[in-house]
Write an enzyme that holds these catalytic residues in place. Structure first.
Site, PDB file in Angstrom:
ATOM      1  N   ASP A   1     -21.639 -14.844   2.457  1.00 13.58           N
ATOM      2  CA  ASP A   1     -22.167 -16.085   1.884  1.00 13.58           C
ATOM      3  C   ASP A   1     -22.864 -15.825   0.545  1.00 13.58           C
ATOM      4  OD1 ASP A   1     -22.805 -18.790   1.843  1.00 13.58           O
ATOM      5  OD2 ASP A   1     -23.681 -18.795   3.856  1.00 13.58           O
TER       6      ASP A   1
ATOM      7  N   ASP B   1     -18.944 -27.104   3.173  1.00 18.45           N
ATOM      8  CA  ASP B   1     -19.891 -27.276   4.275  1.00 18.45           C
ATOM      9  C   ASP B   1     -19.720 -28.638   4.928  1.00 18.45           C
ATOM     10  OD1 ASP B   1     -21.090 -24.846   4.418  1.00 18.45           O
ATOM     11  OD2 ASP B   1     -22.949 -25.417   3.419  1.00 18.45           O
TER      12      ASP B   1
HETATM   13  C1  DGJ Z   1     -24.119 -21.870   4.029  1.00 17.99           C
HETATM   14  C2  DGJ Z   1     -22.760 -21.830   4.682  1.00 17.99           C
HETATM   15  O1  DGJ Z   1     -21.858 -22.582   3.956  1.00 17.99           O
HETATM   16  C3  DGJ Z   1     -22.893 -22.306   6.104  1.00 17.99           C
HETATM   17  O2  DGJ Z   1     -21.637 -22.364   6.712  1.00 17.99           O
HETATM   18  C4  DGJ Z   1     -23.797 -21.363   6.844  1.00 17.99           C
HETATM   19  O3  DGJ Z   1     -23.216 -20.088   6.917  1.00 17.99           O
HETATM   20  C5  DGJ Z   1     -25.140 -21.289   6.141  1.00 17.99           C
HETATM   21  N1  DGJ Z   1     -25.011 -20.989   4.761  1.00 17.99           N
HETATM   22  C6  DGJ Z   1     -26.019 -20.254   6.779  1.00 17.99           C
HETATM   23  O4  DGJ Z   1     -27.206 -20.113   6.136  1.00 17.99           O
END
Ligand code: DGJ
Length: 694
Positions: free
Chosen positions: A441, A498
């Site tokens: 991430d 997301d």
């Molecule tokens: C942002 C990501 O896009 C989510 O799917 C998740 O992994 C969160 N971060 C976790 O902090």
């Protein structure tokens, strides 16, 4: 002396020419030219006429337009010497290295001690032309801007399409009419960005998804790009792509652009999309085990967030496996003292409060359920509230008074000590446990863009991949904030967004398919009430939208009713049954006659089968469903079409279109010219139609 070169693929020809030893220009780029084309003749024919009020010759739109030659637009190179004085190169031809489908041209400026190389290669199968530029200097210089080899834009297009976006709203096409002057996208966030996917499509006049001419570009770099699409005062047009300007911070003697991927099509936007999809899937991504089918994912983020309990996660894993999941991904919250997003980034050690016996018991359970195990990291980041920051406050990138993002800061990835530390921590976990997947991430932009940061991240990824070649990696950045061919040459999947809202996802997936194939595009079934939109969607819609791409689940499976679980299991089983051929299928965007319908056709490599997804994104303006025209079928062949989700027909659908009651057999010509007649439906529903050539 004038010189010309050509390179060819099956469906395109690139001709370059240099006049009087000056920097070469693209003389022709488009559909394949006859083998006996007179290239020097093209060079002469390409010269536009002159009239009053002009210089006595055109300053060339060369592969690196030179300010020193009266070029009236954006130059392809801006640099200063070590004292900050501007350098204005005038390159002369030095050499050419030609081979089957590739070409390297070298030009020099002896006075300034500069050498410029332009590399071109056409992939004969994917129809992608890849190019990049290299600049070498005998003395250290400061680079402000270096364009990958510059292409002329066709005169026959009226508009350009590039991409904006936001968190939970990636890949928003922006159409801008061509006019005198430039459209500049300069992404100075240091990350590819939700808001700046580095792509450009130039549709010919009247081009649609399925027909007409188009050409398109993608810049494969994860540190933020700059694009210039400029119409010069005389009407000629140029396309430049490079790293965002001013992001090479250090004096140096060698600079290189990222690869610019480009393609031309005479089959509409789909011709470009298919070239990018295939090239990404078959040339850019390296699959640890190409024979392994893409596994159905379960990701626990929207089920538990930071609230990890081994017993609960085990129960969730058991239920996810029963629904059909094949890989369990443990998201954020397993390390340090990470009870919320204010702490612990950097402390990549299992939290003994949540996992008193380490990750072993959970991983063993996951594996006993027949799933493999993946884990979340955000390596490039640090929280001030962390052991890492206490020990190494100087490892933070940027000034002390910078604005934090999600309460966190970036680490300086250009520092080898930082990379060694991250490598050691990540490698320790990958060695200690059976982990086959990392969700990597990157949840904030850089305090200031710096290309060295991107190179540092690439180096860490490369090192880990060399050591753990069996581990797949997903590129995530608050969803789709880091999607490009640079990161995808080191990863195998993207977390597209997301947003698990099926309606939003339907649109994002559709537009992302202009570049991304099914195999790399993650798509999950989220909670019943979507956490990022507050909307609820029927499980049928949520499951089928996720099934368009690399499918996964991200809700707490304990919230599912029996009926929802049954629907999800059924769709997942269908996904598994079709994934082999669909993983190598082309995604073709359909030109729906109904603006409310977002539709695509996934066509197998041999053309023998397809599936159409037709999503009703809102209530149609008219009452009768309009026929949906298919594409790229064999006009003279017959196809059997079957409505896969016939059970989803609603009570208000009272008519008798043949597809409602059973398979129909129709010719390719009919399906492409007239289209398939869909049943009436509620909005936020999707029809799934499988087709087989008879
Ligand atoms: C942002 C990501 O896009 C989510 O799917 C998740 O992994 C969160 N971060 C976790 O902090």
């Amino acid at each position: 002396m004038n010189r010309v070169w050509r390179i060819d693929g099956a469906r395109q020809t690139l001709v370059l020419g240099s006049r009087e030893e000056r920097l070469a220009s693209v003389v022709y780029w488009g559909a394949a030219l006859p083998a006996d084309e007179d290239l020097l003749g093209l060079l002469d024919a390409d010269m536009p006429d002159l009239t009053g009020g002009m210089l006595d010759a055109y300053p060339e739109v060369s592969i690196c337009p030179e300010a020193s030659r009266s070029f009236p637009g954006e130059p392809g190179l801006v640099l200063t010497d070590a004292k900050g004085l501007h350098l204005a190169p005038r390159f002369r031809y030095e050499s050419a290295v030609e081979g089957e489908g590739h070409l390297v041209l070298t030009f020099v400026d002896d006075d300034l001690g500069l050498v410029y190389h332009a590399h071109f290669a056409i992939d004969p199968e994917t129809n992608i032309l890849q190019s990049h530029a290299v600049l070498e200097a005998s003395q250290p210089v400061r680079l402000h801007w270096l364009a990958a080899p510059v292409f002329p834009a066709p005169q026959s297009c009226d508009e350009m399409i590039d991409f904006a976006g936001r968190w939970c709203g990636e890949f928003q096409p922006v159409r801008t009419p061509w006019a005198t002057g430039g459209r500049v996208r300069n992404n100075r966030t240091g990350r590819t960005g939700h808001e700046a996917f580095p792509g450009l499509i130039l549709p010919g006049r009247g081009a649609t998804n399925t027909g007409g001419e188009a050409c398109a570009f993608h810049y494969g770099w994860s540190g933020g790009h700059r694009m210039v699409a400029e119409e010069l005062p005389d009407g000629r047009r140029q396309i430049q792509f490079g790293h965002a300007d001013g992001t090479e911070m250090a004096l140096a003697t060698r600079f290189e652009t990222a690869p610019l991927f480009s393609t031309v099509s005479d089959t509409g936007l789909n011709g470009c999309a298919v070239a990018f999809q295939r090239h990404l899937r078959d040339r850019i991504v390296t699959w640890p085990d190409p024979a392994r089918p893409r596994p159905v994912h379960y990701n626990c983020w929207e089920a538990v967030y930071f609230d990890h309990s081994v017993d609960e996660l085990k129960e969730i894993a058991t239920r996810a496996a029963a629904l059909g999941a094949e890989r369990f991904v443990l998201d954020d919250g397993w390390f340090g003292r990470r009870d919320d997003d204010t702490t612990s980034l950097g402390d990549w050690v299992v939290d003994a409060r949540k996992y008193p016996d380490g990750l072993g018991p959970l991983i063993d359970h996951v594996r006993s359920e027949g799933m493999t195990f993946g884990i979340w990291f955000e390596p490039e980041m640090v929280n001030v509230a962390s052991d890492l920051f206490d020990a190494h406050p100087d490892w933070r990138l940027g000034p002390d008074d910078q604005i934090p993002g999600r309460q966190q800061f970036c680490l300086d990835m250009a520092n080898p000590e930082v990379r060694d530390h991250l490598h050691a921590r990540i490698a320790a976990l990958l060695s200690a446990y059976e982990i086959d997947y990392i969700k990597w991430d990157h949840n904030r932009v850089l305090p200031a863009p710096d290309d060295a940061q991107t190179r540092g991240t690439y180096a860490l990824l490369d090192r880990l991949r060399a050591e753990f070649p069996g581990v797949e990696i997903e590129s995530c950045a608050s969803g789709g904030g880091r999607i490009d061919f640079g990161i995808l040459s080191r990863t195998q999947r993207v977390w597209l967004s997301d947003s698990n809202d099926a309606l939003e996802r339907l649109r994002i997936q559709h537009d992302a398919a202009l570049f991304l194939p099914m195999a790399v595009t993650g798509s999950h079934v989220g909670p019943r009430v979507c956490h990022t939109s507050g909307r609820s969607h029927d499980m049928r819609f949520r499951a089928w939208v996720a099934a368009e791409r690399h499918m996964g689940f991200e809700m707490d499976p304990r919230e599912l009713t029996d009926a929802e679980a049954a629907t999800l299991s059924r769709v997942t089983a269908w996904w598994k049954a079709t994934r082999d051929w669909r993983s190598t299928a082309d995604i073709l965007r359909l030109d729906s006659a109904d603006a409310s319908v977002i539709a695509e056709q996934q066509l197998s490599g041999d053309g023998a089968r397809f599936v159409v997804f037709a999503g009703l994104a809102q209530t149609s303006a008219q009452i009768a469903p309009r026929p949906l025209r298919l594409t790229r079928l064999d006009a003279s062949a017959r196809y059997r079409l079957n409505l896969v989700n016939r059970d989803d027909i609603v009570g208000l659908s009272r008519g008798t279109p043949a597809l409602k009651s059973g398979p129909v057999e129709l010719s390719g010509q009919y399906l492409m010219r007239h289209g398939v007649t869909l049943p009436w439906s509620f909005p936020d529903r999707i029809w799934v139609i499988e087709g087989k050539r008879l």
